[in-house]
Scaffold this active site. Structure first.
Site, PDB file in Angstrom:
ATOM      1  N   PHE A   1       1.175   5.142   0.825  1.00 19.59           N
ATOM      2  CA  PHE A   1       0.627   6.198   1.662  1.00 19.59           C
ATOM      3  C   PHE A   1       1.217   7.541   1.247  1.00 19.59           C
ATOM      4  CE2 PHE A   1       0.207   2.381   4.122  1.00 19.59           C
ATOM      5  CZ  PHE A   1      -0.896   2.543   4.936  1.00 19.59           C
TER       6      PHE A   1
ATOM      7  N   THR B   1       0.839  -1.194   0.000  1.00 16.69           N
ATOM      8  CA  THR B   1       0.000   0.000   0.000  1.00 16.69           C
ATOM      9  C   THR B   1       0.874   1.243   0.000  1.00 16.69           C
ATOM     10  OG1 THR B   1      -1.880  -1.054   1.089  1.00 16.69           O
ATOM     11  CG2 THR B   1      -1.735   1.329   1.278  1.00 16.69           C
TER      12      THR B   1
END
Length: 298
Positions: free
Chosen positions: A193, A191
């Site tokens: 960010f 992921t």
């Protein structure tokens, strides 16, 4: 705070008190304590005070209002694409992207005791990423709002056979028994960010830099093709281009884009100038260092 299960509320209250004492060290994240976003804050800035918020809007508002210094928001996942709708969240918040961080996502099966799990509570994405494991072990998936919140609920209810899928950090925070770690079907799960702050920060030109921006092309034939031409002719690498619909008319398409380089670079300035000519508006979201290289430099 009442939206969290009881074990999470206690931790949220403690973390809110700590952040209120030193807001300059606080970094907000969305979710319950023990979530992947919480883990991302801890790995990105070990000295920071993580501040949990129930929604993305709450996390951004805390920074805008000075209750925290920065926010860490997930914007895309390598397997499931877009996470947060930055085109809606950022312009309204008035915040700027100042950095990025990549977190490998690992899933752990946990419960209140050693009883073999017969069900697993978690976010729909986590359940999907562990689908093969759950089927192989005859464990029934149950959808919940978030991973760490599921772990907190399992700790509160303490029902034999009821498990949660969450980061290992959640098991530590809620005193849960770990049945197995790394149960995800694919190891290639990361992921991305972005870190948001009230004021923009100029990154060093001595290292690769990214710039993120939003724009809406004019409603004329081939507008997007013409708007993108400046990046190709000036050799500016565009690493991400995503479209969004605003409103119900389907007549106004907005775009989110990431490029390598930053304003002040002659090639980037020329490309952005051409983009502006073919667009109704262009809104820069921030320039920041690359946490991972997008192309070969050298």
């Amino acid at each position: 705070m009442d939206n969290y299960p009881l074990p999470a509320r206690r931790l949220v209250a403690e973390m809110m008190d700590a952040a209120a004492g030193v807001p300059a060290r606080a970094i907000t994240f969305q979710g319950a304590p023990g979530a992947n976003s919480h883990l991302a804050v801890m790995k990105y800035a070990p000295e920071a005070l993580p501040l949990p918020c129930f929604s993305f809007e709450d996390a951004l508002d805390a920074v805008r209002e000075g209750r925290a210094d920065r926010a860490m928001i997930p914007i895309e996942n390598s397997l499931h694409g877009r996470v947060a709708d930055m085109h809606f969240l950022l312009p309204e918040s008035g915040l700027h992207i100042t950095d990025e961080f990549f977190l490998p996502i690992r899933h752990t099966l946990m419960s209140a005791d050693t009883t073999p799990p017969v069900s697993a509570l978690s976010h729909v994405q986590a359940l999907g990423q562990c689908r093969k494991y759950l089927r192989a072990h005859g464990i029934r998936p149950i959808v919940y709002a978030d991973t760490a919140g599921a772990a907190a609920l399992v700790a509160e209810v303490r029902e034999p056979g009821a498990a949660a899928i969450a980061p290992t950090l959640a098991a530590e925070l809620y005193d849960l028994v770990i049945h197995e770690e790394n149960i995800e079907d694919s190891e290639d799960n990361v992921t991305r960010f972005v870190v948001l702050a009230r004021d923009p920060e100029l990154p060093s030109r001595d290292e690769p830099v990214m710039t993120s921006f939003l724009f809406e092309v004019k409603n004329v034939p081939a507008a997007l093709y013409k708007a993108m031409g400046g990046f190709a002719t000036n050799g500016v690498n565009m690493t991400k281009l995503e479209s969004y619909q605003r409103g119900a008319s389907f007549s106004a398409t907005e775009f989110y884009a990431d490029i390598e380089g930053m304003p002040g670079d002659p090639a980037v300035d020329r490309a952005l100038e051409e983009l502006s000519f073919h667009s109704k508006w262009v809104r820069l979201l921030g320039s920041y260092r690359q946490a991972r290289p997008r192309s070969l430099h050298g």
